[in-house]
Design a protein around this motif. Structure first.
Motif, PDB file in Angstrom:
ATOM      1  N   LEU A   9       0.859  -1.179   0.000  1.00  0.00           N
ATOM      2  CA  LEU A   9       0.000   0.000   0.000  1.00  0.00           C
ATOM      3  C   LEU A   9       0.894   1.228   0.000  1.00  0.00           C
ATOM      4  CD1 LEU A   9      -2.672   1.641   0.517  1.00  0.00           C
ATOM      5  CD2 LEU A   9      -2.261   1.242   2.966  1.00  0.00           C
ATOM      6  N   ILE A  10       0.675   2.154  -0.928  1.00  0.00           N
ATOM      7  CA  ILE A  10       1.410   3.418  -0.966  1.00  0.00           C
ATOM      8  C   ILE A  10       0.493   4.525  -0.458  1.00  0.00           C
ATOM      9  CG2 ILE A  10       2.575   5.118  -2.420  1.00  0.00           C
ATOM     10  CD1 ILE A  10       3.334   2.913  -4.322  1.00  0.00           C
ATOM     11  N   VAL A  11       0.988   5.327   0.488  1.00  0.00           N
ATOM     12  CA  VAL A  11       0.173   6.363   1.122  1.00  0.00           C
ATOM     13  C   VAL A  11       0.865   7.715   0.990  1.00  0.00           C
ATOM     14  CG1 VAL A  11      -0.893   7.157   3.257  1.00  0.00           C
ATOM     15  CG2 VAL A  11      -0.724   4.711   2.797  1.00  0.00           C
ATOM     16  N   GLY A  12       0.102   8.724   0.535  1.00  0.00           N
ATOM     17  CA  GLY A  12       0.615  10.081   0.494  1.00  0.00           C
ATOM     18  C   GLY A  12       1.211  10.450  -0.848  1.00  0.00           C
ATOM     19  N   ASP A  33      -2.956  -1.078  -3.634  1.00  0.00           N
ATOM     20  CA  ASP A  33      -3.827   0.037  -3.254  1.00  0.00           C
ATOM     21  C   ASP A  33      -2.972   1.274  -3.038  1.00  0.00           C
ATOM     22  OD1 ASP A  33      -6.128   1.413  -2.684  1.00  0.00           O
ATOM     23  OD2 ASP A  33      -6.768   0.094  -1.048  1.00  0.00           O
ATOM     24  N   MET A  34      -3.586   2.459  -3.190  1.00  0.00           N
ATOM     25  CA  MET A  34      -2.906   3.726  -2.969  1.00  0.00           C
ATOM     26  C   MET A  34      -3.880   4.688  -2.311  1.00  0.00           C
ATOM     27  SD  MET A  34      -0.529   4.256  -6.391  1.00  0.00           S
ATOM     28  CE  MET A  34      -1.730   3.753  -7.633  1.00  0.00           C
ATOM     29  N   PHE A  35      -3.420   5.375  -1.227  1.00  0.00           N
ATOM     30  CA  PHE A  35      -4.213   6.397  -0.549  1.00  0.00           C
ATOM     31  C   PHE A  35      -3.588   7.760  -0.822  1.00  0.00           C
ATOM     32  CE2 PHE A  35      -5.434   3.416   3.254  1.00  0.00           C
ATOM     33  CZ  PHE A  35      -6.225   2.662   2.395  1.00  0.00           C
ATOM     34  N   ASP A  36      -4.425   8.793  -1.019  1.00  0.00           N
ATOM     35  CA  ASP A  36      -3.864  10.134  -1.130  1.00  0.00           C
ATOM     36  C   ASP A  36      -3.355  10.615   0.226  1.00  0.00           C
ATOM     37  OD1 ASP A  36      -6.389  10.308  -0.061  1.00  0.00           O
ATOM     38  OD2 ASP A  36      -7.009  12.037  -1.250  1.00  0.00           O
ATOM     39  N   THR A  37      -4.079  10.274   1.307  1.00  0.00           N
ATOM     40  CA  THR A  37      -3.605  10.520   2.673  1.00  0.00           C
ATOM     41  C   THR A  37      -4.018   9.329   3.528  1.00  0.00           C
ATOM     42  OG1 THR A  37      -5.595  11.595   3.555  1.00  0.00           O
ATOM     43  CG2 THR A  37      -4.006  13.010   2.373  1.00  0.00           C
ATOM     44  N   LEU A  38      -3.310   9.129   4.623  1.00  0.00           N
ATOM     45  CA  LEU A  38      -3.627   8.009   5.493  1.00  0.00           C
ATOM     46  C   LEU A  38      -4.988   8.191   6.157  1.00  0.00           C
ATOM     47  CD1 LEU A  38      -2.732   5.349   6.783  1.00  0.00           C
ATOM     48  CD2 LEU A  38      -1.612   6.676   8.586  1.00  0.00           C
ATOM     49  N   LEU A  55       4.076   1.766   2.444  1.00  0.00           N
ATOM     50  CA  LEU A  55       5.084   2.782   2.161  1.00  0.00           C
ATOM     51  C   LEU A  55       4.459   4.153   2.368  1.00  0.00           C
ATOM     52  CD1 LEU A  55       7.965   3.328   1.210  1.00  0.00           C
ATOM     53  CD2 LEU A  55       7.126   3.288  -1.138  1.00  0.00           C
ATOM     54  N   LEU A  56       4.889   4.841   3.439  1.00  0.00           N
ATOM     55  CA  LEU A  56       4.329   6.149   3.796  1.00  0.00           C
ATOM     56  C   LEU A  56       5.144   7.268   3.159  1.00  0.00           C
ATOM     57  CD1 LEU A  56       3.576   5.756   7.629  1.00  0.00           C
ATOM     58  CD2 LEU A  56       1.905   5.822   5.781  1.00  0.00           C
ATOM     59  N   LEU A  57       4.516   8.031   2.277  1.00  0.00           N
ATOM     60  CA  LEU A  57       5.155   9.207   1.693  1.00  0.00           C
ATOM     61  C   LEU A  57       4.806  10.455   2.489  1.00  0.00           C
ATOM     62  CD1 LEU A  57       4.475   8.490  -2.086  1.00  0.00           C
ATOM     63  CD2 LEU A  57       6.351   7.708  -0.648  1.00  0.00           C
ATOM     64  N   GLU A  58       4.039  10.284   3.534  1.00  0.00           N
ATOM     65  CA  GLU A  58       3.708  11.366   4.459  1.00  0.00           C
ATOM     66  C   GLU A  58       4.003  10.872   5.872  1.00  0.00           C
ATOM     67  OE1 GLU A  58      -0.430  12.293   4.608  1.00  0.00           O
ATOM     68  OE2 GLU A  58      -1.072  10.221   4.859  1.00  0.00           O
ATOM     69  N   CYS A  69      -4.664   6.405  13.051  1.00  0.00           N
ATOM     70  CA  CYS A  69      -4.911   5.685  11.793  1.00  0.00           C
ATOM     71  C   CYS A  69      -3.775   4.715  11.494  1.00  0.00           C
ATOM     72  CB  CYS A  69      -5.077   6.676  10.643  1.00  0.00           C
ATOM     73  SG  CYS A  69      -6.642   7.569  10.645  1.00  0.00           S
ATOM     74  N   LEU A  70      -2.552   5.113  11.799  1.00  0.00           N
ATOM     75  CA  LEU A  70      -1.415   4.221  11.594  1.00  0.00           C
ATOM     76  C   LEU A  70      -1.531   2.988  12.476  1.00  0.00           C
ATOM     77  CD1 LEU A  70       1.345   3.584  10.376  1.00  0.00           C
ATOM     78  CD2 LEU A  70       2.389   5.000  12.172  1.00  0.00           C
ATOM     79  N   ARG A  71      -1.948   3.183  13.729  1.00  0.00           N
ATOM     80  CA  ARG A  71      -2.105   2.039  14.635  1.00  0.00           C
ATOM     81  C   ARG A  71      -3.216   1.107  14.153  1.00  0.00           C
ATOM     82  NH1 ARG A  71      -1.993   6.444  19.316  1.00  0.00           N
ATOM     83  NH2 ARG A  71       0.252   6.856  19.315  1.00  0.00           N
ATOM     84  N   ARG A  72      -4.302   1.679  13.664  1.00  0.00           N
ATOM     85  CA  ARG A  72      -5.375   0.856  13.103  1.00  0.00           C
ATOM     86  C   ARG A  72      -4.882   0.064  11.903  1.00  0.00           C
ATOM     87  NH1 ARG A  72      -9.811   4.370  11.101  1.00  0.00           N
ATOM     88  NH2 ARG A  72     -10.545   2.352  10.314  1.00  0.00           N
ATOM     89  N   LEU A  73      -4.080   0.715  11.076  1.00  0.00           N
ATOM     90  CA  LEU A  73      -3.551   0.059   9.886  1.00  0.00           C
ATOM     91  C   LEU A  73      -2.660  -1.115  10.265  1.00  0.00           C
ATOM     92  CD1 LEU A  73      -3.222   0.079   6.800  1.00  0.00           C
ATOM     93  CD2 LEU A  73      -1.353   1.706   7.083  1.00  0.00           C
TER      94      LEU A  73
END
Length: 231
Positions: A9-12, A33-38, A55-58, A69-73
């Motif tokens: 998953l790519i985020v940010g 999957d890709m998220f614009d923000t977490l 992979l967090l880009l933010e 949200c990170l902990r939920r993820l």
């Protein structure tokens, strides 16, 4: 997607960056999957997406909603790996990342081969951090002053010292075993003993402790990927 290839998953970042990374990573992971923000990506989800690595880009260490949200993820799977691909470094952000159990903290100043190598190591169970991360943490001081949990300088055997040196120089258990001519299982036993003796909880902290005390003065990163260090 090849059999057994990890799901990512790519985020940010912006869409162009995410799509570019998807192409770069295609030989190592399958970006599913890709998220614009977490926060936006996790809102409304009862379950986190089924992925092996994020992979967090933010990175927003001061945003409590972001951290939740990170902990939920991460709660969906204890083996799910999280790697930050940030723009810069600062000691406080790194400390928050370590506290949250992040598996890698990389900075966008190296090429695709180094990134692919780093993610491969993370998927093998290693923590991957640039040498500058260790230097940032050392500038802030080692929390326990380099003492064991009992307040005394630990006494390591020659073999334990050698293994600690190799951890500090970025070698995995498999590489240590090959270099010492012993089994990986034996190395794991020694590593656990070393962590217990020096009063740290993981390889990242062991590498920081080692460099603070002059153990393992070589490069943290196994060549050719000099930008990031498995610890």
């Amino acid at each position: 997607m090849t059999d057994g290839q990890a799901r990512c998953l790519i985020v940010g970042g912006d869409q162009l960056l995410r799509e570019g990374l998807q192409r770069v990573l295609s030989g190592v992971v399958d970006v599913v999957d890709m998220f614009d923000t977490l926060i936006h990506g996790m809102n409304g989800r009862s379950e986190p997406p089924a992925v092996d690595i994020v992979l967090l880009l933010e990175w927003h260490p001061g945003d409590l909603q972001f951290l939740e949200c990170l902990r939920r993820l991460r709660s969906g799977s204890p083996k799910r790996r999280v790697v930050i691909l940030g723009r810069d470094l600062d000691a406080w952000s790194i400390r928050v990342a370590l506290k949250e159990g992040v598996d890698g903290y990389l900075v966008r100043d190296f090429g695709a081969p180094a990134l692919l190598h780093s993610l491969h190591l993370v998927l093998l169970g290693e923590g991957v951090f640039p040498r500058r991360v260790v230097q940032q943490l050392l500038q802030g001081g080692v929390e326990n002053g380099g003492l064991s949990r009992h307040g005394e300088m630990p006494v390591l055997s020659n073999r334990q010292t050698e293994i600690l040196e190799r951890i500090a120089n970025g070698q995995s258990n498999k590489e240590i075993a090959r270099g010492l001519g012993t089994s990986e299982a034996t190395v794991k036993v020694h590593v656990r003993s070393v962590l217990r003796k020096i009063g740290v909880e993981n390889r990242t902290q062991a590498a920081i402790w080692a460099h603070a005390h002059g153990v393992g003065q070589g490069e943290l990163t196994p060549r050719p990927s000099a930008a990031a260090a498995p610890v």
